[in-house]
Design a protein around this motif. Structure first.
Motif, PDB file in Angstrom:
ATOM      1  N   LEU A 857       7.618 -34.807  -5.402  1.00 29.18           N
ATOM      2  CA  LEU A 857       6.728 -35.297  -6.448  1.00 29.18           C
ATOM      3  C   LEU A 857       7.287 -36.476  -7.239  1.00 29.18           C
ATOM      4  O   LEU A 857       6.643 -37.520  -7.360  1.00 29.18           O
ATOM      5  N   ASN A 858       8.475 -36.310  -7.777  1.00 28.21           N
ATOM      6  CA  ASN A 858       9.016 -37.381  -8.622  1.00 28.21           C
ATOM      7  C   ASN A 858       9.193 -38.679  -7.858  1.00 28.21           C
ATOM      8  O   ASN A 858       8.854 -39.752  -8.347  1.00 28.21           O
ATOM      9  N   GLU A 859       9.709 -38.555  -6.657  1.00 28.17           N
ATOM     10  CA  GLU A 859       9.934 -39.750  -5.851  1.00 28.17           C
ATOM     11  C   GLU A 859       8.597 -40.429  -5.533  1.00 28.17           C
ATOM     12  O   GLU A 859       8.472 -41.660  -5.604  1.00 28.17           O
ATOM     13  N   VAL A 860       7.607 -39.616  -5.207  1.00 30.42           N
ATOM     14  CA  VAL A 860       6.304 -40.187  -4.853  1.00 30.42           C
ATOM     15  C   VAL A 860       5.673 -40.890  -6.054  1.00 30.42           C
ATOM     16  O   VAL A 860       5.135 -41.996  -5.932  1.00 30.42           O
ATOM     17  N   ILE A 861       5.767 -40.270  -7.214  1.00 27.72           N
ATOM     18  CA  ILE A 861       5.221 -40.908  -8.417  1.00 27.72           C
ATOM     19  C   ILE A 861       5.891 -42.260  -8.638  1.00 27.72           C
ATOM     20  O   ILE A 861       5.223 -43.266  -8.917  1.00 27.72           O
ATOM     21  N   GLN A 862       7.186 -42.260  -8.479  1.00 25.62           N
ATOM     22  CA  GLN A 862       7.950 -43.495  -8.656  1.00 25.62           C
ATOM     23  C   GLN A 862       7.471 -44.569  -7.674  1.00 25.62           C
ATOM     24  O   GLN A 862       7.181 -45.699  -8.057  1.00 25.62           O
ATOM     25  N   ILE A 863       7.370 -44.184  -6.427  1.00 24.75           N
ATOM     26  CA  ILE A 863       6.961 -45.139  -5.390  1.00 24.75           C
ATOM     27  C   ILE A 863       5.561 -45.680  -5.688  1.00 24.75           C
ATOM     28  O   ILE A 863       5.330 -46.893  -5.702  1.00 24.75           O
ATOM     29  N   VAL A 864       4.654 -44.768  -5.941  1.00 29.52           N
ATOM     30  CA  VAL A 864       3.255 -45.175  -6.120  1.00 29.52           C
ATOM     31  C   VAL A 864       3.107 -46.116  -7.321  1.00 29.52           C
ATOM     32  O   VAL A 864       2.477 -47.167  -7.226  1.00 29.52           O
ATOM     33  N   THR A 865       3.708 -45.758  -8.430  1.00 31.48           N
ATOM     34  CA  THR A 865       3.535 -46.614  -9.610  1.00 31.48           C
ATOM     35  C   THR A 865       4.234 -47.950  -9.417  1.00 31.48           C
ATOM     36  O   THR A 865       3.674 -49.000  -9.744  1.00 31.48           O
ATOM     37  N   ASP A 866       5.428 -47.930  -8.859  1.00 29.66           N
ATOM     38  CA  ASP A 866       6.151 -49.192  -8.646  1.00 29.66           C
ATOM     39  C   ASP A 866       5.405 -50.107  -7.686  1.00 29.66           C
ATOM     40  O   ASP A 866       5.198 -51.289  -7.956  1.00 29.66           O
ATOM     41  N   VAL A 867       5.022 -49.538  -6.566  1.00 27.17           N
ATOM     42  CA  VAL A 867       4.390 -50.361  -5.537  1.00 27.17           C
ATOM     43  C   VAL A 867       3.043 -50.894  -6.028  1.00 27.17           C
ATOM     44  O   VAL A 867       2.726 -52.071  -5.856  1.00 27.17           O
ATOM     45  N   MET A 868       2.277 -50.021  -6.656  1.00 21.13           N
ATOM     46  CA  MET A 868       0.960 -50.476  -7.103  1.00 21.13           C
ATOM     47  C   MET A 868       1.078 -51.572  -8.162  1.00 21.13           C
ATOM     48  O   MET A 868       0.399 -52.599  -8.097  1.00 21.13           O
ATOM     49  N   SER A 869       1.960 -51.377  -9.138  1.00 19.50           N
ATOM     50  CA  SER A 869       2.038 -52.401 -10.186  1.00 19.50           C
ATOM     51  C   SER A 869       2.693 -53.680  -9.675  1.00 19.50           C
ATOM     52  O   SER A 869       2.497 -54.752 -10.240  1.00 19.50           O
ATOM     53  N   GLY A 870       3.448 -53.549  -8.580  1.00 18.22           N
ATOM     54  CA  GLY A 870       4.099 -54.740  -8.047  1.00 18.22           C
ATOM     55  C   GLY A 870       3.305 -55.419  -6.946  1.00 18.22           C
ATOM     56  O   GLY A 870       3.758 -56.400  -6.359  1.00 18.22           O
ATOM     57  N   ALA A 871       2.113 -54.933  -6.659  1.00 23.33           N
ATOM     58  CA  ALA A 871       1.360 -55.456  -5.510  1.00 23.33           C
ATOM     59  C   ALA A 871       0.901 -56.896  -5.707  1.00 23.33           C
ATOM     60  O   ALA A 871       0.610 -57.597  -4.746  1.00 23.33           O
ATOM     61  N   ALA A 872       0.811 -57.328  -6.945  1.00 21.30           N
ATOM     62  CA  ALA A 872       0.442 -58.728  -7.193  1.00 21.30           C
ATOM     63  C   ALA A 872       1.220 -59.233  -8.395  1.00 21.30           C
ATOM     64  O   ALA A 872       1.533 -58.470  -9.311  1.00 21.30           O
ATOM     65  N   GLU A 873       1.545 -60.494  -8.353  1.00 20.88           N
ATOM     66  CA  GLU A 873       2.284 -61.119  -9.448  1.00 20.88           C
ATOM     67  C   GLU A 873       1.271 -61.818 -10.349  1.00 20.88           C
ATOM     68  O   GLU A 873       0.721 -62.842  -9.990  1.00 20.88           O
ATOM     69  N   LEU A 874       1.002 -61.238 -11.513  1.00 23.97           N
ATOM     70  CA  LEU A 874       0.028 -61.845 -12.422  1.00 23.97           C
ATOM     71  C   LEU A 874       0.725 -62.283 -13.711  1.00 23.97           C
ATOM     72  O   LEU A 874       1.873 -61.915 -13.959  1.00 23.97           O
ATOM     73  N   SER A 875      -0.003 -63.012 -14.529  1.00 26.83           N
ATOM     74  CA  SER A 875       0.568 -63.444 -15.792  1.00 26.83           C
ATOM     75  C   SER A 875       0.556 -62.315 -16.825  1.00 26.83           C
ATOM     76  O   SER A 875       0.880 -62.523 -17.983  1.00 26.83           O
ATOM     77  N   LEU A 876       0.136 -61.147 -16.396  1.00 24.32           N
ATOM     78  CA  LEU A 876       0.232 -59.977 -17.258  1.00 24.32           C
ATOM     79  C   LEU A 876       0.448 -58.785 -16.344  1.00 24.32           C
ATOM     80  O   LEU A 876       0.077 -58.831 -15.170  1.00 24.32           O
ATOM     81  N   PRO A 877       1.066 -57.729 -16.845  1.00 21.59           N
ATOM     82  CA  PRO A 877       1.402 -56.628 -15.942  1.00 21.59           C
ATOM     83  C   PRO A 877       0.159 -55.891 -15.450  1.00 21.59           C
ATOM     84  O   PRO A 877      -0.860 -55.846 -16.115  1.00 21.59           O
ATOM     85  N   LEU A 878       0.292 -55.336 -14.231  1.00 17.43           N
ATOM     86  CA  LEU A 878      -0.754 -54.489 -13.668  1.00 17.43           C
ATOM     87  C   LEU A 878      -0.424 -53.051 -14.049  1.00 17.43           C
ATOM     88  O   LEU A 878       0.487 -52.459 -13.493  1.00 17.43           O
ATOM     89  N   ASP A 879      -1.145 -52.514 -14.996  1.00  7.28           N
ATOM     90  CA  ASP A 879      -0.866 -51.154 -15.449  1.00  7.28           C
ATOM     91  C   ASP A 879      -1.389 -50.117 -14.478  1.00  7.28           C
ATOM     92  O   ASP A 879      -2.522 -50.218 -14.021  1.00  7.28           O
ATOM     93  N   VAL A 880      -0.557 -49.133 -14.195  1.00  6.78           N
ATOM     94  CA  VAL A 880      -0.971 -48.051 -13.313  1.00  6.78           C
ATOM     95  C   VAL A 880      -0.831 -46.732 -14.060  1.00  6.78           C
ATOM     96  O   VAL A 880       0.193 -46.481 -14.676  1.00  6.78           O
ATOM     97  N   SER A 881      -1.873 -45.919 -14.040  1.00  7.94           N
ATOM     98  CA  SER A 881      -1.706 -44.593 -14.629  1.00  7.94           C
ATOM     99  C   SER A 881      -1.922 -43.556 -13.540  1.00  7.94           C
ATOM    100  O   SER A 881      -2.595 -43.828 -12.545  1.00  7.94           O
ATOM    101  N   PHE A 882      -1.319 -42.386 -13.728  1.00  7.31           N
ATOM    102  CA  PHE A 882      -1.416 -41.394 -12.667  1.00  7.31           C
ATOM    103  C   PHE A 882      -1.605 -40.002 -13.256  1.00  7.31           C
ATOM    104  O   PHE A 882      -1.386 -39.784 -14.461  1.00  7.31           O
ATOM    105  N   GLY A 883      -2.019 -39.085 -12.425  1.00  8.06           N
ATOM    106  CA  GLY A 883      -2.167 -37.703 -12.835  1.00  8.06           C
ATOM    107  C   GLY A 883      -1.853 -36.793 -11.650  1.00  8.06           C
ATOM    108  O   GLY A 883      -2.032 -37.190 -10.503  1.00  8.06           O
TER     109      GLY A 883
END
Length: 893
Positions: A857-883
């Motif tokens: 679980l912890n590793e997957v949460i880490q991967i998913v949030t990191d990868v999703m927010s890093g999927a594009a480089e924007l002038s503002l962060p891509l916020d990801v929330s999870f449950g």
DNA sequence: ATATAGACGTA
DNA sequence: CGTACGTCTATATC
């Protein structure tokens, strides 16, 4: 081209090309950006240029011996005399266009092509007259026109060349093509048009009758006359509508009938191409500042001279197709290592019935066709090895992967998919079947596959032909992807995502039958209660699911005030019912609304129950080539529209659970990704700042717009700004906004103005997006995905406004789609690389749903949030929330 | 069985 | 008279 006549000596087959000058020039005018085609003296030449290239292409490709171009004249045609509203409501022809028709005529004169006009008639009538004369003279006739009315001219010897989306995209319509597309032989096409009406010409038809119905009638009664003669035999509303609108239909038919007996200043025999007047071309092209075209024009002349002397005895068919019925392993051993294999497949339902594998060597095509179910284990292994060790081209690869799995083997890297290629080149097409693509990109007709037949003596040549088409299509399509900078998107995103979607579909999502059955029971009870209550409120039964019967009850029986009009009456939708309830307080409305609600829920639950497979899971199908913006869609069942907005609805999500071997469902979504993209792409500083504050976005924006401290923003103000923000990305009008917020139109307008005062960059950006799209002909996402919107230049206000809204939205929705696709692919890759068992199950536009093992679980949460927010480089962060939770409902956040 | 309209679920 | 989708039901007609 030559053919032998009865005397046995060769003669030239005469070929007549007739072009509708106005319609083709008009298309060119709108397809090419004027600023790239303006001379130093300020003369616009885009229509001249576009028309000339198009004409050159037609001549080069078809080598006509005779040619003419017909134009409309300013004088109103007899059609306007008969029906003054004819073509009314069309926008005024732009001034910059009118001037170019004269120039086009000059070009035609210098290159030796005849042009013709006739006062009181349209170019179409000239085409019709010449086509008939040509046909009667035994010529092969090609009619180039953007008007579908010209289909009525088609015969064995007369074909129509009909432009597609771009001026370069010219489709040859013969009788088979018209029948295939419209379901009737070409001479009856205008009969259909008369029944359905023609918007562009302001000709109303029979309401409720579309192409299909019209075609059916016309076929049944052998033409329009038969339809009208038998109108009394056609029952029901449509028959009634037909009888009521008979006069309209007859008028439409009179108007769309083209005249074939015009007195013209030329006979077809006079229409031979005259030599190019080189000096005149040079002078005119100097003025027009056409430089590259000069050479093509002169070359044309050279070819024309030599044309008659060449004895064309070469065989065009240089491909030898080798069909082998046995010796599979022997055939495989002869396939060169570097051969590219094209695969065509034939299915019975989802099962693979037959397969053809094709490759080409110097001048020869080789093909092997087989039925996988008869392969021995060794042969099957050979086939797997063959496909995995070679570059492969497919059509609908995801379907093929599923079918291969059913046969008992999996194919790893399947390389190309011509369906995806065609989708990226034209995402608005709603169909990418092999015959359609073959016709469009290879100008080759491919018989629509018959239902699959069992082996015994079957003929594989059709399947072999399909494999060859797959092969040839890739050659053409990939080249086009490269020239439109779409190859990267295709190879780097869509192809990998397709393989990912295969995995998602294969896994499916586990369902709790207990929860579903419990829900079904409850909902059924509630439906019955609401139904009973509704009947009691009016004192009798009525089909609550029938808008028609409801209208009788509401507006006749109960005499309630009328709601918004629909096509055939007044709306009974939820919004209107709530309004009626406020006005009348009639309890029937409450019960009706409750019934609607419950029955909708029950219907969804029923659908889910019937979709659960033997493995206790639902396997949806993700469509990768239907949404024009680049989004995915989900069918059978649609898992992207499971209720989420109400607590009641959310209970359905409670039935989506982790399967055996898994412990949680995890959902991760992008918060406000579209508004973030709006901020990034518009570079609006206020909006970026609002995001960076990290506070509630709409509240912050409301404080900015109304210039009050954040604490003083009321929920009402916040929701006004929220509605405005999202509305803008969809091209919402002041009227629409006023409706949504329940305020007046001037108030809505003021709100918009105030909004743009604070977020000016957003307004500027949206305007620019539309303008750029109008000029280029397409919108583009950050990853280069295109959407072509030819209607941006339509003369039809409605069509144009629709295209403008689509143009506003496509880059935003499309970029969000690009990002989530990339994120999903990367998440799946990392999970795989780390050897984790947890896996992605669903994608719901801005959300991923995963099935997770507790220890991961912890590793997957880490991967998913990191990868999703890093999927594009924007002038503002891509916020990801999870449950995380024990169901999709519990995983909400 | 098939086409069309109306209604409504999601992002 | 807000973008992008899919599904269900009723209705009419085959």
């Amino acid at each position: 081209m030559k053919k032998r006549n009865s005397q046995g000596h060769t003669m030239i087959q005469q070929k007549l090309l007739i072009i509708d000058g106005h319609s083709m020039a008009f298309r060119a005018f709108f397809a090419l950006p004027p600023e790239n085609f303006t001379t130093t003296t300020g003369q616009a030449t885009n229509a001249v240029y576009g028309f000339t290239t198009m004409a050159l292409r037609l001549i080069e490709e078809h080598q006509p011996t005779h040619i003419a171009v017909a134009f409309d004249t300013k004088v109103k045609s007899f059609r306007s005399d008969e029906y003054p509203e004819y073509k009314a409501g069309r926008a005024e022809t732009p001034q910059e266009f009118k001037g170019q028709i004269g120039l086009i005529k000059q070009v035609l004169e210098t290159v030796g092509i005849t042009w013709i006009t006739k006062d009181g008639f349209e170019a179409d009538d000239i085409l019709a007259t010449l086509a008939k004369q040509g046909d009667e003279a035994g010529m092969k006739v090609l009619v180039a026109s953007g008007d579908r009315d010209s289909f009525q001219l088609i015969t064995d010897n007369v074909n129509v060349i009909y432009p597609g989306r771009t001026p370069a995209d010219l489709k040859i319509m013969d009788a088979a093509a018209v029948e295939e597309r419209y379901g009737v032989p070409p001479q009856w096409y205008p009969h259909i048009a008369a029944l359905t009406g023609e918007k562009a010409d302001n000709l109303p038809g029979v309401p409720g009758v579309g192409e299909k119905t019209a075609a059916q009638w016309v076929m049944k009664y052998a033409g329009l006359a038969g339809v009208l003669a038998n109108a009394d035999k056609i029952g029901g509303k449509r028959g009634e509508a037909l009888r009521e609108h008979e006069a309209d239909v007859l008028r439409n038919r009179r108007l769309n009938e083209l005249l074939t007996n015009l007195e013209l200043p030329y006979n077809v025999a006079d229409l031979t191409r005259e030599p190019v007047n080189r000096q005149a071309v040079n002078e005119l092209f100097d003025v027009l500042e056409f430089n590259r075209l000069r050479k093509r024009v002169f070359d044309l002349d050279a070819n024309a001279d030599s044309n008659e002397e060449i004895d064309d005895t070469r065989t065009i068919e240089t491909l030898e197709l080798k069909l082998v019925s046995d010796g599979f392993q022997n055939w495989i051993s002869q396939v060169p290592d570097q051969a590219v294999l094209a695969v065509a497949s034939e299915y019975v339902k989802t099962e693979l019935n037959a397969l053809a594998i094709y490759y080409a060597t110097e001048g020869t095509g080789h093909c092997y066709a087989l039925e996988p179910r008869f392969l021995s284990d060794t042969e099957q292994k050979e086939l797997e090895d063959l496909l995995t060790s070679h570059a492969v081209i497919t059509h609908e690869a995801k379907r093929l992967r599923h079918a291969f799995r059913e046969c008992g083997f999996e194919i790893g890297e399947l390389a190309e998919d011509v369906e995806l290629e065609a989708y990226l080149l034209g995402p608005d097409q709603r169909e990418y079947s092999l015959p359609t693509l073959s016709e469009k990109y290879l100008q080759r007709s491919l018989p629509v596959a018959e239902s699959a037949q069992l082996s015994l003596l079957r003929d594989f040549s059709e399947l072999a032909g399909q494999a060859q088409v797959v092969y040839d299509l890739h050659e053409v399509l990939f080249k086009q992807l490269e020239t439109t900078q779409l190859a990267e998107l295709y190879r780097g995103l869509e192809l990998p995502v397709q393989a990912d979607l295969y995995e998602l579909e294969k896994h499916g999502v586990a369902m709790s039958m207990d929860v579903l059955n419990q829900l079904l029971e409850e909902l059924t009870e509630q439906v019955e209660v609401a139904e009973e209550a509704a009947y009691n409120a009016i004192g009798h039964k009525v089909n609550l699911a029938s808008p028609m019967q409801l209208q009788t009850v509401l507006f006749e029986e109960l005499q309630m005030p009328k709601t918004k009009k629909t096509k055939r009456g007044y709306t009974t939708n939820a919004e209107a019912l709530v309004e009626l309830y406020e006005k009348t307080q009639h309890p029937f409305l409450q019960h009706l609304l409750a019934h609607r609600d419950k029955i909708k829920m029950r219907q969804i639950v029923e659908g889910l129950i019937s979709a659960v497979g033997a493995d206790g899971r639902i396997h949806t199908t993700f469509q990768q080539t239907v949404a024009a913006t680049g989004r995915l869609s989900s069918t059978e069942p649609n898992l992207q529209n499971i209720p989420a907005r109400t607590a009641e609805g959310m209970r359905i999500r409670g039935a989506f659970v982790p399967g055996t071997g898994f412990d949680y469902l995890l959902t991760a979504d992008y918060s406000q990704i579209e508004m973030r993209l709006m901020a990034h792409m518009s570079k609006d500083e206020a909006l970026i700042e609002a995001f960076k504050s990290g506070e509630d976005l709409h509240r912050t924006m409301a404080a900015m717009v109304f210039a009050v401290p954040v604490e003083e923003v009321t929920p009402a103000l916040r929701s006004q700004i929220k509605a405005t923000s999202y509305g803008l990305a969809y091209g919402l009008s002041s009227y629409g906004l006023s409706q949504q917020l329940g305020i007046s139109v001037p108030e809505a307008r003021k709100l918009k103005e105030k909004y743009f005062e604070r977020f000016g960059g957003v307004g500027r950006f949206l305007g620019e997006v539309v303008e750029e799209a109008r000029e280029r002909g397409f919108t583009a996402t950050m990853m280069g995905r295109r959407r072509y919107l030819p209607d941006l230049n339509s003369g039809n206000t409605n069509l144009r406004a629709m295209a403008e809204r689509a143009a506003l939205n496509a880059p935003i929705q499309g970029t969000a789609a690009d990002i989530i696709k990339l994120a999903m692919h990367l998440v799946m890759r990392v999970l795989r690389e780390r050897g984790l068992a947890s896996r992605v199950l669903l994608q719901v536009h801005d959300e991923l749903v995963l099935e997770v093992v507790a220890s991961e679980l912890n590793e997957v949460i880490q991967i998913v949030t990191d990868v999703m927010s890093g999927a594009a480089e924007l002038s503002l962060p891509l916020d990801v929330s999870f449950g995380v939770g024990a169901s999709w409902q519990d995983a909400a956040h």
